[in-house]
Design a protein around this motif. Structure first.
Motif, PDB file in Angstrom:
ATOM      1  N   ILE A 167       2.612   1.621  -3.415  1.00  0.00           N
ATOM      2  CA  ILE A 167       1.672   2.018  -4.470  1.00  0.00           C
ATOM      3  C   ILE A 167       1.218   3.461  -4.303  1.00  0.00           C
ATOM      4  O   ILE A 167       1.130   4.223  -5.283  1.00  0.00           O
ATOM      5  CB  ILE A 167       0.451   1.073  -4.487  1.00  0.00           C
ATOM      6  N   LEU A 168       0.944   3.869  -3.058  1.00  0.00           N
ATOM      7  CA  LEU A 168       0.420   5.219  -2.823  1.00  0.00           C
ATOM      8  C   LEU A 168       1.486   6.317  -2.937  1.00  0.00           C
ATOM      9  O   LEU A 168       1.180   7.426  -3.366  1.00  0.00           O
ATOM     10  CB  LEU A 168      -0.235   5.290  -1.445  1.00  0.00           C
ATOM     11  N   SER A 169       2.709   6.008  -2.547  1.00  0.00           N
ATOM     12  CA  SER A 169       3.754   7.042  -2.515  1.00  0.00           C
ATOM     13  C   SER A 169       3.983   7.701  -3.869  1.00  0.00           C
ATOM     14  O   SER A 169       4.031   8.940  -3.959  1.00  0.00           O
ATOM     15  CB  SER A 169       5.065   6.465  -1.972  1.00  0.00           C
ATOM     16  N   ILE A 215       1.952   8.152  -6.130  1.00  0.00           N
ATOM     17  CA  ILE A 215       0.760   8.947  -6.445  1.00  0.00           C
ATOM     18  C   ILE A 215       0.769  10.235  -5.639  1.00  0.00           C
ATOM     19  O   ILE A 215       0.480  11.316  -6.163  1.00  0.00           O
ATOM     20  CB  ILE A 215      -0.520   8.143  -6.143  1.00  0.00           C
ATOM     21  N   PHE A 216       1.127  10.123  -4.373  1.00  0.00           N
ATOM     22  CA  PHE A 216       1.099  11.277  -3.475  1.00  0.00           C
ATOM     23  C   PHE A 216       2.239  12.255  -3.730  1.00  0.00           C
ATOM     24  O   PHE A 216       2.067  13.467  -3.573  1.00  0.00           O
ATOM     25  CB  PHE A 216       1.133  10.811  -2.012  1.00  0.00           C
ATOM     26  N   ILE A 257       0.836  -1.198   0.000  1.00  0.00           N
ATOM     27  CA  ILE A 257       0.000   0.000   0.000  1.00  0.00           C
ATOM     28  C   ILE A 257       0.872   1.249   0.000  1.00  0.00           C
ATOM     29  O   ILE A 257       0.631   2.202  -0.759  1.00  0.00           O
ATOM     30  CB  ILE A 257      -0.960  -0.001   1.206  1.00  0.00           C
ATOM     31  N   SER A 258       1.929   1.264   0.820  1.00  0.00           N
ATOM     32  CA  SER A 258       2.826   2.419   0.850  1.00  0.00           C
ATOM     33  C   SER A 258       3.560   2.599  -0.473  1.00  0.00           C
ATOM     34  O   SER A 258       3.693   3.715  -0.975  1.00  0.00           O
ATOM     35  CB  SER A 258       3.848   2.269   1.986  1.00  0.00           C
ATOM     36  N   LEU A 312      -2.442   6.042   6.130  1.00  0.00           N
ATOM     37  CA  LEU A 312      -3.432   5.313   5.332  1.00  0.00           C
ATOM     38  C   LEU A 312      -3.096   3.831   5.262  1.00  0.00           C
ATOM     39  O   LEU A 312      -3.971   2.965   5.408  1.00  0.00           O
ATOM     40  CB  LEU A 312      -3.502   5.903   3.925  1.00  0.00           C
ATOM     41  N   SER A 313      -1.829   3.539   5.045  1.00  0.00           N
ATOM     42  CA  SER A 313      -1.398   2.150   4.953  1.00  0.00           C
ATOM     43  C   SER A 313      -1.640   1.407   6.264  1.00  0.00           C
ATOM     44  O   SER A 313      -2.140   0.272   6.263  1.00  0.00           O
ATOM     45  CB  SER A 313       0.091   2.088   4.586  1.00  0.00           C
ATOM     46  N   VAL A 345       0.597   8.914   3.737  1.00  0.00           N
ATOM     47  CA  VAL A 345       0.677   7.591   3.114  1.00  0.00           C
ATOM     48  C   VAL A 345       0.856   6.515   4.177  1.00  0.00           C
ATOM     49  O   VAL A 345       0.202   5.467   4.147  1.00  0.00           O
ATOM     50  CB  VAL A 345       1.848   7.541   2.109  1.00  0.00           C
ATOM     51  N   THR A 353      -4.469  -1.503   6.318  1.00  0.00           N
ATOM     52  CA  THR A 353      -3.900  -2.835   6.543  1.00  0.00           C
ATOM     53  C   THR A 353      -4.419  -3.449   7.834  1.00  0.00           C
ATOM     54  O   THR A 353      -4.793  -4.633   7.875  1.00  0.00           O
ATOM     55  CB  THR A 353      -2.364  -2.763   6.593  1.00  0.00           C
TER      56      THR A 353
END
Length: 324
Positions: free
Chosen positions: A19-21, A23-24, A16-17, A61-62, A58, A66
């Motif tokens: 994938i999101l990083s 984007i952020f 999750i981290s 959220l992760s 991030v 999770t």
């Protein structure tokens, strides 16, 4: 089964981290949420000015996603899960406000010390009141001894001190690329082992979720950092690790497992005390990781050294609690 839960949790938090990083980071750049570097800091840090901060979003959220996915899959969330998320989110929100004021409102110091302290105390007191509602033990035991003490209602003062103290200690540690991500992963990993040994599945899953989240974030936070965690992440992680220790009734062992955070804080206290009483500084700059920068250590050397020290503390903490 428990081994599978732990493995899947750390992998999910990591993914999750990761994938999101990406984007952020561009999103934070477009919003011009860049880090402002204080003039009194090491001169080498000026080149980091403008690097996106508030990456702790991030991490948060992760951790939250999770934790709820994995606990929901293998067990029914109890008050422990909700308390862990409440304190982590509460301190993370304070950090977010601090970061927002710094990067958006261009007030380099963010929230005032009093504003931050009041917010931390409010979260801590609510946490204590919920614990009291569930008849949580107010006894504190000292490792390696038979000594214990029941603080009664005085436990609220202890909780305030522990949550505020460790959230600020972890915040002080977030000063070099990857330093906090690595030390936090090690410390939470140690508490995951201890929670596992105590059959506290929820706390073990939460701790491992943090490990996965910060390791995924480290991919982008390692030197040279593409994004900083900011107070959003560091205050949240500090509040979270203190909460984990309290819920496991391993409050005092946190001093050892979180030894790097404690050393960073002590260095600041010693520096301020010495300067105010004698006019002389003990270190070239504090927190102490800056001292090593100014005597010529490379950033990577400092970070890896501190990770190693943190790992030694973590192993000692596990050894004392599990095998002694």
């Amino acid at each position: 089964m428990l081994e599978q839960v732990i493995i899947f949790t750390i992998l999910l938090g990591f993914l999750i981290s990761v994938i999101l990083s990406p984007i952020f980071i561009p999103f934070l750049k477009r919003l011009k949420f860049g880090q402002s570097i204080r003039d009194e800091g090491p001169k080498s840090h000026q080149k980091k000015s403008g690097t996106p901060t508030m990456g702790g979003i991030v991490v948060l959220l992760s951790i939250v996603v999770t934790t709820f996915i994995m606990i929901g899959k293998y067990a029914e969330p109890t008050i422990h899960t909700y308390l862990l998320i409440f304190v982590t989110f509460g301190f993370g929100l304070l950090g977010f406000l601090d970061d927002f004021i710094k990067v958006v409102m261009k007030r380099n110091l963010g929230l005032t010390s009093l504003q931050k302290l009041i917010g931390q105390i409010i979260v801590s007191v609510i946490f204590f009141l919920i614990l009291q509602h569930y008849d949580f033990s107010t006894v504190i035991s000292i490792p390696l001894t038979d000594f214990s003490i029941d603080l009664g209602w005085g436990y609220v003062l202890f909780i305030i001190f522990w949550l505020v103290g460790f959230s600020n200690a972890v915040n002080l540690t977030d000063g070099l690329d990857g330093l906090l991500s690595g030390t936090a992963a090690i410390a939470f990993g140690a508490f995951a082992v201890l929670a596992w040994s105590l059959s506290q599945l929820e706390i073990a899953v939460f701790s491992v979720a943090v490990v996965g989240a910060v390791l995924g974030f480290l991919v982008f936070n390692a030197h040279p950092a593409k994004v900083f965690m900011g107070d959003t992440g560091s205050l949240a992680l500090g509040g979270a690790i203190a909460t984990v220790a309290i819920l496991l009734k391993l409050e005092i062992i946190l001093i050892l497992i979180g030894g790097v955070f404690v050393i960073e804080t002590i260095s600041v206290i010693l520096q301020v005390t010495s300067f105010k009483t004698t006019g002389k500084r003990i270190f070239r700059m504090t927190p102490i990781h800056h001292h090593y920068e100014l005597i010529g250590w490379s950033e990577w050397r400092i970070v890896v050294t501190f990770w190693t020290v943190g790992l030694i503390f973590a192993v000692l903490g596990i050894y004392i609690e599990v095998w002694m």
